[in-house]
Design a protein around this motif. Structure first.
Motif, short mmCIF file in Angstrom:
data_model
loop_
_atom_site.label_atom_id
_atom_site.label_comp_id
_atom_site.label_asym_id
_atom_site.label_seq_id
_atom_site.Cartn_x
_atom_site.Cartn_y
_atom_site.Cartn_z
N VAL A 207 0.85 -1.33 -0.01
CA VAL A 207 -0.13 0.14 0.14
C VAL A 207 0.91 1.35 0.16
N LYS A 208 2.05 1.16 0.85
CA LYS A 208 2.81 2.44 0.85
C LYS A 208 3.53 2.85 -0.10
N TYR A 209 4.31 1.40 -0.78
CA TYR A 209 5.14 1.92 -1.79
C TYR A 209 5.02 1.65 -3.18
N ASP A 210 3.91 0.97 -3.31
CA ASP A 210 3.31 0.68 -4.80
C ASP A 210 1.95 1.35 -5.05
N TYR B 177 1.15 4.15 -2.98
CA TYR B 177 1.39 5.36 -2.55
C TYR B 177 0.13 5.87 -1.76
N ALA B 178 -0.31 5.04 -0.67
CA ALA B 178 -1.46 5.32 0.06
C ALA B 178 -0.90 5.22 1.66
N ASN B 179 -1.82 5.91 2.38
CA ASN B 179 -1.32 6.18 3.88
C ASN B 179 -1.72 4.99 4.71
N ASP B 180 -1.75 5.05 5.91
CA ASP B 180 -1.87 3.84 6.83
C ASP B 180 -3.29 3.54 6.82
N LYS B 181 -4.13 4.55 6.72
CA LYS B 181 -5.55 4.11 6.90
C LYS B 181 -6.02 3.43 5.81
N VAL B 182 -5.28 3.34 4.62
CA VAL B 182 -5.64 2.56 3.43
C VAL B 182 -5.03 1.17 3.88
N VAL B 183 -3.90 1.34 4.42
CA VAL B 183 -3.57 0.03 4.82
C VAL B 183 -4.36 -0.92 5.75
N MET B 184 -5.14 -0.36 6.75
CA MET B 184 -5.93 -0.83 7.54
C MET B 184 -7.41 -1.08 6.83
N LEU B 185 -7.62 -0.29 5.65
CA LEU B 185 -8.90 -0.85 5.14
C LEU B 185 -8.44 -2.06 4.10
N PHE B 186 -7.48 -2.05 3.63
CA PHE B 186 -6.98 -3.30 3.00
C PHE B 186 -7.04 -4.55 3.90
N LEU B 187 -6.36 -4.53 5.17
CA LEU B 187 -6.37 -5.56 6.05
C LEU B 187 -7.88 -5.86 6.70
N THR B 188 -8.78 -4.81 6.72
CA THR B 188 -9.91 -5.43 7.13
C THR B 188 -10.63 -5.94 5.97
N LEU B 189 -10.61 -5.54 4.94
CA LEU B 189 -11.49 -6.19 3.82
C LEU B 189 -10.59 -7.76 3.52
N PHE B 190 -9.39 -7.78 3.67
CA PHE B 190 -9.00 -9.18 3.62
C PHE B 190 -9.50 -10.19 4.49
N SER B 191 -9.52 -9.82 5.84
CA SER B 191 -9.98 -10.60 7.08
C SER B 191 -11.58 -10.79 6.61
N VAL B 192 -12.16 -9.89 6.48
CA VAL B 192 -13.68 -9.93 6.48
C VAL B 192 -13.98 -11.07 5.17
N GLY B 193 -13.13 -10.64 4.24
CA GLY B 193 -13.49 -11.60 2.78
C GLY B 193 -13.27 -13.13 3.47
N ILE B 194 -12.07 -13.42 4.04
CA ILE B 194 -11.91 -14.82 4.48
C ILE B 194 -13.13 -15.26 5.32
N VAL C 80 -2.02 -7.20 -9.21
CA VAL C 80 -1.00 -6.94 -9.84
C VAL C 80 -1.12 -6.01 -10.96
N TRP C 81 -1.90 -6.40 -11.93
CA TRP C 81 -2.39 -5.66 -13.23
C TRP C 81 -2.75 -4.15 -12.68
N SER C 82 -3.83 -4.18 -11.73
CA SER C 82 -4.50 -2.74 -11.34
C SER C 82 -3.59 -1.72 -10.92
N ILE C 83 -2.24 -2.44 -10.21
CA ILE C 83 -1.42 -1.67 -9.56
C ILE C 83 -0.34 -1.00 -10.55
N PHE C 84 0.02 -2.04 -11.49
CA PHE C 84 1.06 -1.75 -12.72
C PHE C 84 0.42 -0.58 -13.45
N ALA C 85 -0.90 -0.47 -13.51
CA ALA C 85 -1.51 0.14 -14.67
C ALA C 85 -1.65 1.52 -14.15
N GLN D 59 -9.03 9.85 -1.52
CA GLN D 59 -8.33 9.98 -2.78
C GLN D 59 -8.33 8.59 -3.43
N PHE D 60 -7.92 7.40 -2.63
CA PHE D 60 -7.49 6.12 -3.29
C PHE D 60 -8.67 5.51 -3.86
#
Length: 443
Positions: free
Chosen positions: A257-260, A262-279, A314-319, A340-341
């Motif tokens: 999230v940070k280096y590919d 370019y998003a902040n720590d709140k976006v990190v938490m959003l990704f982790l939350t959705l990943f856990s909820v998805g499982i 990977v494609w969506s991030i490369f793009a 913004q993200f």
């Protein structure tokens, strides 16, 4: 009014034989991550002053928590097959109260040695509980409800991990946070023990089983014995592969999230939350979509779907790399907010793809636990579950080593994710071919 089997299945969380065990394991997973992340945040923001010291101590913490699974799992499996599991659960949860009393003192004193000792003891307690919770489940649920019970176990575990991680990280840095966390970990352990007292007496155990007290030979012996139960052993390998992928994703999402992105720590938490909820959602859905039996075609479809979602991520991030950096003047110093993200196309699709990947992961792993339980003789079930814990831990360690090697060879995270997607397909082919050769059916 007498409950029909269908009504009982819908109300599994109200089932007298199931819900005490459910809350025991949920609170245990929650407490582990509550303490562990509170400790990580304490080390990061209060006990160290350099990136190197912080990184070393956090890595040491992760290693100390997982080490007991290698040392004690085989022994724990023997104990679980030898003695009544309900009695063992009560003793283990009582031990958790004592461990958390030490942990509370460690947090309040901010003593690194005491913090690490507590973490190792927590890992040990989890290593002993692991073989019991999955081997006792077939004793309290019939086969028709077993897959739903496993779904609730798996899904709730990821939710417990997520909630514990968030509360541990936020709580310890509050004013008076050390007292809050110390009190909370003790309180949760006490509640877990009270639920353990409600677990019905276990009647399936082998009084004649001779315990091998040698940690190394007992581990070798139980792993060797697991090979004789072909379907169960391949379930172990397939489950462990899921934890390999999960360990890579959960550990690297912050960097991704940070280096590919370019998003902040709140976006990190959003990704982790959705990943856990998805499982969790996938784990719950599988009981409805596949109520009784799993087939190899099911797992083949899930694992290929996971690879597809990983490649699309990977494609969506490369793009968006060039567009984000050049058109919007985004850098590692001006990171994107959530608002913004989620409006940034096609980077925002990575959230959707990773969420679907997690859902497929939940649908993939739950039937495997059911297969592991139903294709293992009762007398050795806890020991085979112990083998599963050993191999799970091993592959999580291997995943960390391979990620470090990838960085050492100057591979980007997106390149490593692409390799993982194709490796995932290769593993699916190997598992599929080996199951076709095995004498037992995969169902």
């Amino acid at each position: 009014m007498i409950d029909t089997p269908k009504k009982k299945q819908r109300c599994l969380l109200l089932n007298r034989s199931f819900y005490p065990l459910f809350w025991v394991q949920f609170l245990g997973a929650f407490n582990d991550n509550l303490y562990k992340n509170a400790m990580v945040m304490l080390i990061t923001f209060k006990l160290t002053n350099s990136a190197v010291d912080t990184g070393l101590l956090i890595t040491l913490a992760a290693g100390l928590f997982i080490l007991p699974f290698f040392i004690f799992s085989a022994f724990a499996g023997q104990i679980a097959d030898r003695y009544p599991k309900s009695v063992l659960i009560k003793k283990i949860k009582l031990a958790e109260i004592l461990i958390m009393l030490i942990g509370g003192l460690a947090l309040l004193s901010q003593n690194l040695w005491l913090l690490f000792i507590t973490l190792f003891l927590m890992g040990t307690q989890s290593a002993f509980f692991g073989p019991i919770k999955y081997s006792i489940l077939p004793e309290i649920l019939d086969e028709k409800r077993l897959i739903k019970g496993n779904g609730l176990f798996s899904g709730s575990t990821f939710i417990a991990i997520l909630i514990g991680t968030i509360l541990g990280g936020l709580g310890v840095l509050l004013d008076g946070g050390l007292w809050i966390m110390a009190s909370l970990v003790i309180l949760v352990s006490v509640i877990g023990y009270l639920f353990s007292l409600l677990i019905a007496e276990s009647k399936q155990f082998d009084k004649q089983l001779v315990i091998n007290w040698n940690r190394f030979s007992s581990t070798y012996q139980v792993v060797k014995e697991s090979h004789t139960h072909k379907t169960a052993f391949f379930s172990v390998l397939a489950i462990s592969w899921f934890w390999f992928i999960g360990a890579v994703m959960l550990s690297q999402i912050p960097a991704l999230v940070k280096y590919d992105l370019y998003a902040n720590d709140k976006v990190v938490m959003l990704f982790l939350t959705l990943f856990s909820v998805g499982i969790a959602i996938g784990s719950g859905l599988v009981g409805k979509l596949m109520p009784v039996h799993a087939t190899i075609k099911w797992h083949w479809g899930m694992i290929l779907g996971m690879s597809a979602m990983l490649l699309l991520t990977v494609w969506s991030i490369f793009a968006i790399h060039s567009g984000v950096v050049h058109e919007q003047n985004v850098s590692h110093e001006t990171l994107l907010t959530i608002a913004q993200f989620i409006t940034l196309w096609p980077a925002n699709l990575s959230l959707v793809f990773l969420f679907i990947l997690a859902v497929l992961g939940g649908m993939y792993i739950v039937p495997l636990y059911t297969i592991l339980q139903t294709h293992t003789p009762i007398a050795v079930r806890a020991r085979i579950v112990a083998v599963n814990n050993i191999v799970n831990a091993l592959l999580m360690v291997v995943s960390a080593i391979l990620i470090m090697l990838g960085f050492a060879f100057s591979l980007s995270l997106l390149e490593m994710f692409s390799i993982l997607a194709f490796l995932n397909v290769f593993v699916a082919i190997v598992l599929y071919r080996n199951r076709l050769k095995a004498s037992e059916p995969w169902s």
